[in-house]
Design a protein around this motif. Sequence first.
Motif, PDB file in Angstrom:
ATOM      1  N   MET A 168      57.602  45.931  47.548  1.00  0.00           N
ATOM      2  CA  MET A 168      56.839  45.036  46.684  1.00  0.00           C
ATOM      3  C   MET A 168      55.369  45.058  47.066  1.00  0.00           C
ATOM      4  O   MET A 168      54.488  45.098  46.204  1.00  0.00           O
ATOM      5  N   ALA A 169      55.091  45.050  48.388  1.00  0.00           N
ATOM      6  CA  ALA A 169      53.710  45.103  48.855  1.00  0.00           C
ATOM      7  C   ALA A 169      53.049  46.382  48.360  1.00  0.00           C
ATOM      8  O   ALA A 169      51.908  46.368  47.882  1.00  0.00           O
ATOM      9  N   ALA A 170      53.782  47.499  48.443  1.00  0.00           N
ATOM     10  CA  ALA A 170      53.224  48.789  48.034  1.00  0.00           C
ATOM     11  C   ALA A 170      52.890  48.787  46.544  1.00  0.00           C
ATOM     12  O   ALA A 170      51.802  49.180  46.132  1.00  0.00           O
ATOM     13  N   LEU A 171      53.826  48.318  45.750  1.00  0.00           N
ATOM     14  CA  LEU A 171      53.641  48.308  44.296  1.00  0.00           C
ATOM     15  C   LEU A 171      52.505  47.358  43.902  1.00  0.00           C
ATOM     16  O   LEU A 171      51.627  47.696  43.095  1.00  0.00           O
ATOM     17  N   LEU A 172      52.536  46.179  44.498  1.00  0.00           N
ATOM     18  CA  LEU A 172      51.565  45.146  44.154  1.00  0.00           C
ATOM     19  C   LEU A 172      50.159  45.572  44.554  1.00  0.00           C
ATOM     20  O   LEU A 172      49.186  45.297  43.839  1.00  0.00           O
ATOM     21  N   SER A 173      50.051  46.260  45.687  1.00  0.00           N
ATOM     22  CA  SER A 173      48.751  46.710  46.162  1.00  0.00           C
ATOM     23  C   SER A 173      48.109  47.661  45.148  1.00  0.00           C
ATOM     24  O   SER A 173      46.918  47.556  44.839  1.00  0.00           O
ATOM     25  N   ARG A 174      48.910  48.581  44.599  1.00  0.00           N
ATOM     26  CA  ARG A 174      48.395  49.506  43.579  1.00  0.00           C
ATOM     27  C   ARG A 174      47.974  48.744  42.332  1.00  0.00           C
ATOM     28  O   ARG A 174      46.988  49.050  41.677  1.00  0.00           O
ATOM     29  N   MET A 175      48.777  47.746  42.012  1.00  0.00           N
ATOM     30  CA  MET A 175      48.523  46.926  40.833  1.00  0.00           C
ATOM     31  C   MET A 175      47.203  46.171  40.981  1.00  0.00           C
ATOM     32  O   MET A 175      46.384  46.115  40.058  1.00  0.00           O
ATOM     33  N   VAL A 176      47.016  45.573  42.171  1.00  0.00           N
ATOM     34  CA  VAL A 176      45.780  44.839  42.442  1.00  0.00           C
ATOM     35  C   VAL A 176      44.599  45.793  42.341  1.00  0.00           C
ATOM     36  O   VAL A 176      43.588  45.484  41.708  1.00  0.00           O
ATOM     37  N   ARG A 177      44.734  46.986  42.925  1.00  0.00           N
ATOM     38  CA  ARG A 177      43.669  47.972  42.887  1.00  0.00           C
ATOM     39  C   ARG A 177      43.308  48.315  41.437  1.00  0.00           C
ATOM     40  O   ARG A 177      42.146  48.246  41.043  1.00  0.00           O
ATOM     41  N   ALA A 178      44.324  48.662  40.640  1.00  0.00           N
ATOM     42  CA  ALA A 178      44.078  49.066  39.256  1.00  0.00           C
ATOM     43  C   ALA A 178      43.386  47.945  38.480  1.00  0.00           C
ATOM     44  O   ALA A 178      42.427  48.163  37.740  1.00  0.00           O
ATOM     45  N   SER A 179      43.889  46.735  38.697  1.00  0.00           N
ATOM     46  CA  SER A 179      43.375  45.597  37.960  1.00  0.00           C
ATOM     47  C   SER A 179      41.921  45.311  38.339  1.00  0.00           C
ATOM     48  O   SER A 179      41.074  45.058  37.475  1.00  0.00           O
ATOM     49  N   VAL A 180      41.620  45.361  39.642  1.00  0.00           N
ATOM     50  CA  VAL A 180      40.257  45.080  40.098  1.00  0.00           C
ATOM     51  C   VAL A 180      39.316  46.202  39.653  1.00  0.00           C
ATOM     52  O   VAL A 180      38.203  45.931  39.200  1.00  0.00           O
ATOM     53  N   VAL A 181      39.779  47.458  39.744  1.00  0.00           N
ATOM     54  CA  VAL A 181      38.947  48.585  39.306  1.00  0.00           C
ATOM     55  C   VAL A 181      38.566  48.416  37.835  1.00  0.00           C
ATOM     56  O   VAL A 181      37.420  48.584  37.441  1.00  0.00           O
ATOM     57  N   GLU A 182      39.564  48.020  37.033  1.00  0.00           N
ATOM     58  CA  GLU A 182      39.307  47.850  35.607  1.00  0.00           C
ATOM     59  C   GLU A 182      38.249  46.777  35.361  1.00  0.00           C
ATOM     60  O   GLU A 182      37.313  46.970  34.593  1.00  0.00           O
ATOM     61  N   GLU A 183      38.386  45.649  36.075  1.00  0.00           N
ATOM     62  CA  GLU A 183      37.444  44.556  35.875  1.00  0.00           C
ATOM     63  C   GLU A 183      36.058  44.919  36.396  1.00  0.00           C
ATOM     64  O   GLU A 183      35.049  44.523  35.824  1.00  0.00           O
ATOM     65  N   LEU A 184      36.019  45.684  37.515  1.00  0.00           N
ATOM     66  CA  LEU A 184      34.724  46.057  38.093  1.00  0.00           C
ATOM     67  C   LEU A 184      33.914  46.919  37.130  1.00  0.00           C
ATOM     68  O   LEU A 184      32.692  46.942  37.183  1.00  0.00           O
ATOM     69  N   GLY A 185      34.623  47.640  36.230  1.00  0.00           N
ATOM     70  CA  GLY A 185      33.928  48.515  35.301  1.00  0.00           C
ATOM     71  C   GLY A 185      33.362  47.782  34.092  1.00  0.00           C
ATOM     72  O   GLY A 185      32.697  48.372  33.254  1.00  0.00           O
ATOM     73  N   ARG A 186      33.659  46.477  33.985  1.00  0.00           N
ATOM     74  CA  ARG A 186      33.238  45.751  32.788  1.00  0.00           C
ATOM     75  C   ARG A 186      31.770  45.335  32.872  1.00  0.00           C
ATOM     76  O   ARG A 186      31.218  45.160  33.954  1.00  0.00           O
ATOM     77  N   PRO A 187      31.147  45.154  31.705  1.00  0.00           N
ATOM     78  CA  PRO A 187      29.712  44.842  31.672  1.00  0.00           C
ATOM     79  C   PRO A 187      29.346  43.588  32.452  1.00  0.00           C
ATOM     80  O   PRO A 187      28.306  43.537  33.081  1.00  0.00           O
TER      81      PRO A 187
END
Lengths: 274, 326
Positions: free
Chosen positions: B196-215
């Motif tokens: 769960m930690a492994a899966l969630l960590s990737r999820m957190v990364r993807a989600s934060v990366v997406e938000e970081l790219g926003r205007p």
Amino acid sequence: MKGAFGGLPTLARAAGAVLAASLLLAATGAALPDSLVQHIDLSRRLAAPGTLAPFGSDELGRSVAWRLWRGASLSLGVAIAAVAFSAVLGSALGLVAGERGGAFDAGLRKLADLVLAFPGLLLAVALAAVLGPSAVNTVIALSAVGWVPYARLALTETRRVATFDFVAAARSAGAGTPRLLLRHVLPNIAAPLVVQATLHLAGAILAESALSFLGVGVPPPAPSWGAMLAAGRTHILDAPHVVLVPAAAILVVVLATNVLGDALVERLDAARRG
Amino acid sequence: MTTGTVPTRIGLHVIASLRWAASVLLLLAGVATIVFFLIHLIPGDPAAAMLGDGASPADVAALRHDLGLDLPLQVQYVRWFSGLLRGDLGHSVLTKRPVTGEILRALPATVTLALAAFLAAVAVAIPTGVLAALRRGRWVDQALRLLSLAGVSTPNYVSAPVLVLLFSVSLGLLPVSGRDTPASLVLPAATLGLSMAALLSRMVRASVVEELGRPYVAAALARGEAPMAAALRHAGRNALPPILVVAGLQIGSLLTGAVVTETIFSWPGIGRLLIQSIQRRDYPLVQGCVLFIAVVYSVVNAGVDLVVSRLDPRTERSGLPRSGRA
């Protein structure tokens, strides 16, 4: 789409090679004689890996290497059968429901939700438990759960493809429903289904091992990898190899399958974006 | 439900909640139906199967009568449901005690284990995921990516023996099994929380990366905010709902993971109770455990869906988010 593995990254090609080697082991493992696989030699009980047995011996002095090889045919065989069965069943249901639409569509979605209401392996464990431990029942139990993603995928994709002109053209040219679905719709929705099958294979290998590990899968003395793990578990302190060898086998095959599956997903996404 | 012809905001919420409750109840009824039929999938006579080969025909007949298996199927079905409504799941064939009581006795152990695993996984996943997102493409990100791939690919029946070998045998730090000291919780929780930690960590990364790219993040950076502060203040809030969905849906895999983990570590929870009942052919208890786990899972999932639709009203109209479950 060029050749099945053309244009994949090196890591994915390596994973494909590992998977192909495992499949070769699985295909030949069934032919191993019982005199090798089930030969009990208590004088070599839990013997460490050495020249006589490259992976050591198990709690009855049987060679772990031979058992692992035979186990490949069992574990991978059950997993592949479960994937094939799930894929055919799920795709067929999804195709038909997608073409019919309406109540068929809604009904299939409800049924899928119902199966998904049982977390992960729970329904498979319960089904395998009541059906009784055997390779065939393991396939049935895994497929009873495994068809759902294919059905959802096929349903959604069929609905999408059905709006295309070539489907209307084929229908007006007189193609009957079976012909329409198999010759015109299926080839156009096959790619995501194949990718799903690759990803599912990793899950099915893990699921088979888990069921055998819990004692509801392929029954002993058949050396399914999960069963080998379960049997070796009590000897982890004095003979870790009886656990680590089948564990490594499961990990390597699952990791290879996952890497290959991920690469296929990426390529499919890239193809979709054009 | 509505005041006048135009539905009010409150009215809409009430309607949505009622619809939600109705769909959950329908799903639970379906689950209970499947579990009811489980016992009828046993090849041959279920009562004979439960008692084993040595049982006399009289004993088998008595048990069949006891379980109501001699009644017509539709009568059994009605009895099963009316029992459920009263919280009566029948009796264990072996101990003769009520199934509900057996489950409730095993419940605290499972809740403790699942909660510990969940908290450990979240505690590991959020910092590692945010770190990987902020250092995207660097070696930290690559290393975490490999680690999480390994974590997701490692089933708990493999990670458990490896952890035992490492921490109990080699280092002698932690107990191998049982539930005697607080330290007994560490290895089962680590085993259960790992994937769960492994899966969630990737999820957190993807989600934060997406938000970081926003205007709006670029705007915050342009205003002179530090990247970390921008990430947490702005991106964190928007990145949270999808993470919450995955975390919530993972509670289900914790429950099934608990079946294997509890068996390995002799942790006296519902998972081990299920496997023991299977081995003892105590099918009423098997039915009870399966039903209980599936009901908890369904209710948790439905709850997550409801919370998410409240957090982000956009998901409400387009139906419940399902992407995390395929």
